[in-house]
Design a protein around this motif. Structure first.
Motif, short mmCIF file in Angstrom:
data_model
loop_
_atom_site.label_atom_id
_atom_site.label_comp_id
_atom_site.label_asym_id
_atom_site.label_seq_id
_atom_site.Cartn_x
_atom_site.Cartn_y
_atom_site.Cartn_z
N ALA A 56 0.84 -1.19 0.00
CA ALA A 56 0.00 0.00 0.00
C ALA A 56 0.88 1.25 0.00
CB ALA A 56 -0.93 -0.01 1.21
N ASP A 57 1.97 1.17 0.77
CA ASP A 57 2.89 2.29 0.84
C ASP A 57 3.52 2.59 -0.52
OD1 ASP A 57 2.69 3.28 3.29
OD2 ASP A 57 4.63 2.56 4.04
N GLU A 58 3.92 1.49 -1.19
CA GLU A 58 4.54 1.68 -2.50
C GLU A 58 3.57 2.31 -3.49
OE1 GLU A 58 6.19 -1.97 -4.00
OE2 GLU A 58 7.51 -2.09 -2.24
N GLU A 59 2.32 1.84 -3.43
CA GLU A 59 1.32 2.42 -4.33
C GLU A 59 1.15 3.90 -4.05
OE1 GLU A 59 -2.18 0.07 -3.90
OE2 GLU A 59 -1.33 -1.57 -5.08
N ALA A 60 1.09 4.20 -2.77
CA ALA A 60 0.94 5.61 -2.39
C ALA A 60 2.14 6.41 -2.89
CB ALA A 60 0.81 5.73 -0.87
N ASP A 61 3.34 5.82 -2.77
CA ASP A 61 4.54 6.50 -3.26
C ASP A 61 4.46 6.73 -4.76
OD1 ASP A 61 5.65 6.62 -0.81
OD2 ASP A 61 7.11 4.99 -1.10
N ALA A 62 4.05 5.67 -5.49
CA ALA A 62 3.97 5.78 -6.94
C ALA A 62 3.01 6.89 -7.33
CB ALA A 62 3.52 4.45 -7.55
N ARG A 63 1.87 6.92 -6.63
CA ARG A 63 0.90 7.98 -6.92
C ARG A 63 1.49 9.35 -6.65
NH1 ARG A 63 -3.17 4.69 -4.95
NH2 ARG A 63 -2.99 5.61 -2.89
N ALA A 64 2.20 9.44 -5.50
CA ALA A 64 2.78 10.72 -5.12
C ALA A 64 3.82 11.16 -6.15
CB ALA A 64 3.40 10.63 -3.72
N ILE A 65 4.63 10.17 -6.61
CA ILE A 65 5.64 10.51 -7.61
C ILE A 65 4.98 10.99 -8.90
CG2 ILE A 65 7.41 9.50 -9.14
CD1 ILE A 65 8.10 7.66 -6.67
N THR A 66 3.92 10.26 -9.32
CA THR A 66 3.23 10.69 -10.53
C THR A 66 2.66 12.10 -10.35
OG1 THR A 66 2.58 8.41 -10.69
CG2 THR A 66 1.67 9.88 -12.31
N ARG A 67 2.01 12.30 -9.22
CA ARG A 67 1.46 13.63 -8.94
C ARG A 67 2.55 14.68 -9.03
NH1 ARG A 67 -3.23 15.38 -6.19
NH2 ARG A 67 -2.11 17.09 -5.25
N HIS A 68 3.65 14.38 -8.33
CA HIS A 68 4.76 15.33 -8.31
C HIS A 68 5.31 15.52 -9.72
CE1 HIS A 68 8.17 17.54 -6.78
NE2 HIS A 68 8.95 16.76 -7.50
N GLY A 69 5.51 14.37 -10.41
CA GLY A 69 6.06 14.43 -11.76
C GLY A 69 5.16 15.22 -12.69
N LEU A 70 3.87 14.95 -12.62
CA LEU A 70 2.93 15.67 -13.49
C LEU A 70 2.92 17.15 -13.17
CD1 LEU A 70 -0.20 13.28 -13.67
CD2 LEU A 70 1.67 13.54 -15.33
N THR A 71 2.95 17.45 -11.87
CA THR A 71 2.89 18.86 -11.46
C THR A 71 4.09 19.63 -12.00
OG1 THR A 71 1.75 18.20 -9.44
CG2 THR A 71 2.68 20.41 -9.48
N THR A 72 5.30 19.03 -11.87
CA THR A 72 6.48 19.76 -12.32
C THR A 72 6.55 19.81 -13.85
OG1 THR A 72 7.74 17.72 -12.02
CG2 THR A 72 7.89 19.37 -10.27
N ALA A 73 5.90 18.84 -14.52
CA ALA A 73 5.95 18.81 -15.99
C ALA A 73 4.95 19.76 -16.64
CB ALA A 73 5.70 17.39 -16.50
N LEU A 74 3.98 20.24 -15.84
CA LEU A 74 2.89 21.03 -16.42
C LEU A 74 3.33 22.28 -17.19
CD1 LEU A 74 0.05 20.87 -13.72
CD2 LEU A 74 -0.25 20.40 -16.15
N PRO A 75 4.17 23.14 -16.62
CA PRO A 75 4.50 24.38 -17.34
C PRO A 75 5.15 24.11 -18.69
CG PRO A 75 5.22 24.52 -15.04
CD PRO A 75 4.80 23.10 -15.29
N ALA A 76 6.11 23.16 -18.72
CA ALA A 76 6.78 22.85 -19.98
C ALA A 76 5.80 22.24 -20.97
CB ALA A 76 7.95 21.89 -19.73
N ALA A 77 4.84 21.48 -20.45
CA ALA A 77 3.84 20.84 -21.32
C ALA A 77 3.05 21.90 -22.08
CB ALA A 77 2.91 19.97 -20.49
N LEU A 78 2.76 22.99 -21.39
CA LEU A 78 2.03 24.08 -22.05
C LEU A 78 2.90 24.72 -23.14
CD1 LEU A 78 -0.61 25.68 -22.14
CD2 LEU A 78 0.29 27.18 -20.36
N ASP A 79 4.18 24.94 -22.81
CA ASP A 79 5.11 25.51 -23.79
C ASP A 79 5.30 24.59 -24.99
OD1 ASP A 79 5.48 27.72 -22.22
OD2 ASP A 79 7.29 26.94 -21.24
N ARG A 80 5.34 23.29 -24.72
CA ARG A 80 5.60 22.34 -25.81
C ARG A 80 4.37 21.96 -26.61
NH1 ARG A 80 9.75 19.53 -22.38
NH2 ARG A 80 8.05 18.37 -21.43
#
Ligand code: C2E
Ligand code: CA
Ligand code: CA
Ligand code: CA
Length: 284
Positions: free
Chosen positions: A12-36
């Motif tokens: 369960a912890d790993e799943e939560a981590d994976a979700r958190a990483i995706t959330r974090h990853g998506l959040t940081t990728a958002l501005p560049a995604a708009l530019d690209r």
């Protein structure tokens, strides 16, 4: 040695981590995604329940993520709201959608003017540039304000004070329609409707879903009937979303709803889909 319970806990912890990483990853990728240019818009037709004609479409944003594929708005809009990127992203959606509306209008001026519905997040409502940005976008595209409908959720306007309503009032005075999205999800005081600058109620999908059973739940029927008659007495049009079957469409038409949207008519799709639908409608 680990117990089974311990393993489950780790998983369960790993799943939560994976979700958190995706959330974090998506959040940081958002501005560049708009530019690209990784965002794109699908359009879902709005159909008149009386005669079946296509009256316009709602713009629904998607993200073509280089690793994760197409992501729906529920995956990234909350993140964009959290970081403030929703303001430039929302402006981009508005600009694209309004340009698209101009193209439809040029192509099908005899099919009746096609209108465009665009979702506004609460953060855009409180952003001081909203009115001017909207005016600029309409002017640049050469589109009349009455071709545009801005959808605001009912929950965003709960307890709204005058400061929040002022920009919406100005837009409404210019001729932009304001729709109350997800209406009936249970918070607002119906009497409150009178002071909101809205001209359209979008009945939440949950009502449409309850029309699925036959016979439909009599209480739900009464509620929808009541909402429709109240809306009409206040000069508001009623749009229903999530219409998936002909039976639902018929029921909602009998209840007096004006416009409908849902998979029964068309899934959200590329703008050319609307060309086809409107064309069939104009000629057939
Ligand atoms: P919404 O405004 O309530 O949009 C309707 C949602 O219902 C869309 O989901 C649409 O694809 C889906 N839908 C349409 N017809 C049917 C049907 O017959 N059955 C079912 N089960 N669903 C149907 P989508 O595209 O995933 O959008 C989800 C939400 O994301 C939207 O809900 C809206 O709140 C938000 N959203 C989408 N685009 C934007 C945007 O550009 N800006 C902002 N701020 N929010 C957006
Ligand atoms: Ca909407
Ligand atoms: Ca909705
Ligand atoms: Ca919704």
């Amino acid at each position: 040695a680990k117990s089974a319970g311990g393993n489950r806990f780790e998983l369960a912890d790993e799943e939560a981590d994976a979700r958190a990483i995706t959330r974090h990853g998506l959040t940081t990728a958002l501005p560049a995604a708009l530019d690209r240019g990784e965002f794109f818009i699908e359009y879902q037709p709005l159909v008149h329940l009386g005669d079946g004609s296509v009256r316009g479409a709602e713009a629904l944003v998607r993200w073509l993520h280089p690793q994760h594929g197409v992501l729906g708005p529920d995956r990234f809009i909350p993140l964009a709201e959290h970081t403030g990127l929703i303001v430039p992203l929302g402006r981009w959606v508005l600009e694209q959608s309004v340009r698209q509306a101009r193209e439809w209008r040029e192509r099908y001026d005899d099919a009746g003017p096609l209108r465009i519905n665009v979702n506004l997040s609460p953060c855009q409502l409180t952003h001081p540039g909203l009115v001017q940005d909207t005016v600029d976008i309409l002017e640049r595209a050469g589109v009349e304000p009455d071709a545009l409908c801005l959808e605001v959720t009912e929950s965003a306007l709960i307890g709204a004070d005058d400061d929040l309503l002022k920009p919406l009032r100005r837009l409404a005075e210019m001729g932009v329609d304001i729709a109350l999205d997800d209406f009936g999800t249970g918070y607002s005081n119906l009497a409150n409707l009178r002071r909101l600058p809205v001209s359209i109620l979008k009945l939440d999908r949950s009502f449409t879903q309850s029309m699925q059973q036959f016979p439909a739940d009599p209480v739900d029927l009464k509620i929808v009937e009541g909402i429709v008659s109240l809306a009409h007495s206040l000069d508001l049009a009623v749009t229903v979303e999530g219409v998936e079957t002909g039976a639902q469409a018929e029921q909602l038409r009998i209840l007096g709803c004006d416009t409908a949207q849902g998979w029964y008519y068309a899934r959200p799709g590329p703008p050319e889909r609307l060309h086809e639908l409107a064309l069939v409608d104009a000629t057939g």
